[in-house]
Enzyme design. Structure first.
Site, PDB file in Angstrom:
ATOM      1  N   GLU A 102     -68.163  85.110  73.254  1.00 50.00           N
ATOM      2  CA  GLU A 102     -67.655  86.406  72.800  1.00 50.00           C
ATOM      3  C   GLU A 102     -67.998  87.480  73.837  1.00 50.00           C
ATOM      4  O   GLU A 102     -69.167  87.777  74.061  1.00 50.00           O
ATOM      5  CB  GLU A 102     -68.271  86.755  71.434  1.00 50.00           C
ATOM      6  CG  GLU A 102     -67.874  88.113  70.874  1.00 50.00           C
ATOM      7  CD  GLU A 102     -66.361  88.328  70.809  1.00 50.00           C
ATOM      8  OE1 GLU A 102     -65.683  87.644  70.034  1.00 50.00           O
ATOM      9  OE2 GLU A 102     -65.850  89.161  71.591  1.00 50.00           O
ATOM     10  N   ASP A 151     -56.857  87.353  69.145  1.00 59.12           N
ATOM     11  CA  ASP A 151     -56.034  88.566  69.308  1.00 59.12           C
ATOM     12  C   ASP A 151     -54.561  88.140  69.390  1.00 59.12           C
ATOM     13  O   ASP A 151     -54.198  87.319  70.237  1.00 59.12           O
ATOM     14  CB  ASP A 151     -56.429  89.305  70.592  1.00 59.12           C
ATOM     15  CG  ASP A 151     -57.837  89.869  70.496  1.00 59.12           C
ATOM     16  OD1 ASP A 151     -58.255  90.260  69.387  1.00 59.12           O
ATOM     17  OD2 ASP A 151     -58.536  89.909  71.528  1.00 59.12           O
TER      18      ASP A 151
END
Ligand SMILES: C[S@@+](CC[C@H](N)C(=O)[O-])C[C@H]1O[C@@H](n2cnc3c(N)ncnc32)[C@H](O)[C@@H]1O
Length: 260
Positions: A102, A151
Site C-alpha cells: 500500500e 481504483d
C-alpha cells in the site's frame, strides 16, 4: 529504513515484456492524506522498518524465509487501504505469511496500529507500487493474490491506469504457484468485465465460477473493507472473481534471474 519505491529505470528488472514499463507507472493515487497522529508517525518511523520488504535487494528464494517460523503458504494483498481484510486474514490464518502492499502512508499507519494492537507477527509490508513487488518476488512463490476494490479509473482515457493489464496478469502468473489463486473484488461492473476479459485471454488462468453464486457472493470468512461498505451504502453490488493459476509459466524463461 522504509524501502522506498524504486525507480525501475535505475535497476535491472527480472522482466522485460512490458511489466517493467507498467512498474514505472502503476500507481496514480495519493501517497499522503491528512497529517499522521504522533503515535502513527512513530509507528511509521520505528515499527515499519522491521516489517518492510527491501526490494532493492534480491528476494529470498523462499518468501517463507521473510517470516518467523515456517508459514505453510505466502499470500499478497495489493492496495490494502485501511487493512481491514488483511488484518482479519492474518489473524484467521496464523500459519500463513502475508505480504501487504500500500503506497498510501495513512493506510500504512492504520495497519501498523492494528499490527501493534493485536501483536500480529505474520504480516510484511511494502509501501510502494505493487507492480514493483510483483517483479521482485521469485517465481511460483505465492499461493494467493488479492486485489480488493482497486481504483476503478472509469474514464476511457484512464483505463491504462487500472492495475489489471496484460503485463500485470503475466507478472502475477509468474509468481503464483500452479493452483494458486488471484482474487478480485470490485463494485464497478466495467472493471469486472475488463478483468474477466484480461484474465480469460491469458492461458495462465481459468475463471473458477460454475454458477452465479460463485461470483455474486463473497468467499466464506471474507472481511468487508471500507470501500466494500461504501459501495453497499451507495447501492452498488460487488462481484467476487476467483482465477486459478494453471500449468507452468513459460513466458518468462530465459529472462528472469529467479528461475525455478
Ligand atoms: C479504492 S482503494 C481500496 C482500498 C481497500 N482495498 C478497500 O477495499 O478498502 C484502492 C487502494 O489501492 C491502492 N493502490 C492503487 N494503486 C496501487 C498500486 N499500483 N500498488 C499498490 N496499491 C495501489 C491505493 O493507494 C488505495 O489505497
Amino acid at each position: 529504513m522504509i524501502s522506498a519505491p524504486n525507480d525501475t529505470k535505475d535497476r535491472d528488472t527480472p522482466l522485460d515484456d512490458g511489466t517493467a514499463a507498467h512498474a514505472r507507472g502503476s500507481f496514480f493515487g495519493r501517497r499522503k492524506g491528512h497529517k499522521l497522529r504522533i503515535h502513527q508517525a512513530d509507528l511509521i518511523d520505528n515499527l515499519l522498518p522491521h516489517l518492510a520488504l527491501n526490494i532493492a535487494t534480491p528476494a529470498p528464494e523462499q518468501l517463507a524465509d521473510l517470516f518467523d517460523g515456517e508459514p505453510e503458504d505466502v499470500r499478497l494483498e495489493i492496495g490494502f487501504g485501511g487493512g481491514e481484510h488483511l488484518i482479519a486474514e492474518a489473524q484467521a490464518f496464523p500459519n500463513v505469511g502475508f505480504l501487504g502492499c500500500e503506497p498510501y502512508v495513512n493506510g500504512m499507519a492504520k495497519i501498523l496500529t492494528q499490527i501493534e494492537a493485536h501483536s500480529i507477527g505474520n504480516i510484511r509490508l511494502y509501501a510502494g507500487d505493487a507492480a514493483e513487488l510483483l517483479a521482485w518476488a521469485p517465481p511460483h512463490s505465492l499461493a494467493r493474490i488479492d486485489l480488493i476494490h482497486p481504483d476503478p479509473w472509469p474514464k476511457r482515457r484512464h483505463w491504462k491506469r487500472r492495475f489489471v493489464q496484460d503485463a500485470t496478469v503475466k507478472a502475477m502468473a509468474r509468481i503464483l504457484k500452479s493452483g494458486g489463486e488471484f482474487r478480485f473484488v470490485s463494485d464497478i461492473d466495467d472493471y469486472c468485465a475488463w478483468t474477466l476479459a484480461h484474465l480469460m485471454r491469458s492461458s495462465d488462468f481459468v475463471w473458477t465460477a460454475e454458477r452465479a453464486a460463485d461470483w455474486q457472493k463473497p468467499w466464506d470468512g471474507y472481511t468487508m473493507t471500507r470501500y466494500g461498505r461504501k459501495a453497499e451504502r451507495e447501492g452498488r453490488v460487488a462481484a467476487y472473481l476467483t482465477f486459478r493459476r494453471v500449468g507452468k509459466s513459460s513466458s518468462f524463461r530465459g529472462n528472469a534471474p529467479h528461475q525455478s
